[in-house]
Scaffold this active site. Structure first.
Site, PDB file in Angstrom:
ATOM      1  N   HIS A 156     -39.495  18.136  -9.440  1.00  0.00           N
ATOM      2  CA  HIS A 156     -40.930  18.443  -9.544  1.00  0.00           C
ATOM      3  C   HIS A 156     -41.273  18.831 -10.988  1.00  0.00           C
ATOM      4  O   HIS A 156     -42.329  18.477 -11.514  1.00  0.00           O
ATOM      5  CB  HIS A 156     -41.296  19.637  -8.633  1.00  0.00           C
ATOM      6  N   ARG A 212     -39.223   8.948  -6.387  1.00  0.00           N
ATOM      7  CA  ARG A 212     -37.790   8.957  -6.669  1.00  0.00           C
ATOM      8  C   ARG A 212     -37.185   7.564  -6.499  1.00  0.00           C
ATOM      9  O   ARG A 212     -36.531   7.053  -7.373  1.00  0.00           O
ATOM     10  CB  ARG A 212     -37.058   9.936  -5.747  1.00  0.00           C
ATOM     11  N   SER A 270     -36.388  18.946  -2.011  1.00  0.00           N
ATOM     12  CA  SER A 270     -36.475  20.360  -1.630  1.00  0.00           C
ATOM     13  C   SER A 270     -35.567  20.633  -0.446  1.00  0.00           C
ATOM     14  O   SER A 270     -34.961  21.700  -0.347  1.00  0.00           O
ATOM     15  CB  SER A 270     -37.916  20.717  -1.263  1.00  0.00           C
TER      16      SER A 270
END
Ligand code: PNS
Length: 162
Positions: free
Chosen positions: A17, A92, A130
């Site tokens: 991020h 990604r 995450s």
């Protein structure tokens, strides 16, 4: 003034991020990181905890054109509310593409004036999410290098809590 909103769950904020944030902060006059509770996910950190962590990082890194906030409801409504013409998202790999493709189509249907820009994650972060940080952190593993250094301790400590 070019304002963008960088929305996400950020549960927690990772170096991936951060990578996207750096690009956005270079390209836009003002970046509003907007945390939300994504109804399709079960968060570990509360929205307040996430906002506090990101706020601490912004302060520690003296990111002058970046602020953090939170929102509920439609992203495009929030973008209008804060005067953002652009949404920023990270990509990604192909696994993100279909999801982002759908979100983009829906947002364009809802508001033609809001555009979305994407930054590709650097290759060394393409494996990162995450959820893997949460898993490693909650099992007592080392999350150094996976989350921003300025907030590593607070995230590691929080994830170790049951
Ligand atoms: O980090 P995430 O959970 O992948 O972010 C998802 C996000 C914030 C982009 C998306 O869930 C969102 O915009 N939610 C707000 C509700 C909304 O506007 N829905 C319509 C478009 S999907």
């Amino acid at each position: 003034m070019r304002v963008c909103v960088y929305p996400g769950s950020f549960d927690p904020f990772t170096v991936g991020h951060h990578d996207v944030l750096e690009h956005a902060a270079q390209m836009f006059d003002r970046v509003v990181i907007a945390v939300l509770n994504n109804a399709s996910k079960s968060p570990v950190l509360s929205v307040k905890e996430r906002v506090d962590m990101i706020s601490r990082m912004i302060e520690a890194e003296e990111l002058e054109n970046v602020v953090v906030s939170h929102f509920e409801g439609l992203l495009v409504d929030y973008a209008h509310q804060i005067g953002a013409d652009y949404i920023v998202r990270g990509l990604r790999a192909t696994m993100d593409f279909e999801y982002e493709f759908q979100i983009n189509a829906l947002n364009r249907h809802l508001a033609q004036d809001i555009k979305t820009v994407y930054f590709m994650a650097s290759p060394e972060h393409s494996f990162l999410s995450s959820s893997v940080v949460r898993e490693i952190g909650s099992l007592g593993g080392n999350i150094e290098g996976l989350v921003p250094e300025s907030i590593h301790n607070i995230i590691a400590e929080r994830l170790r809590k049951p």
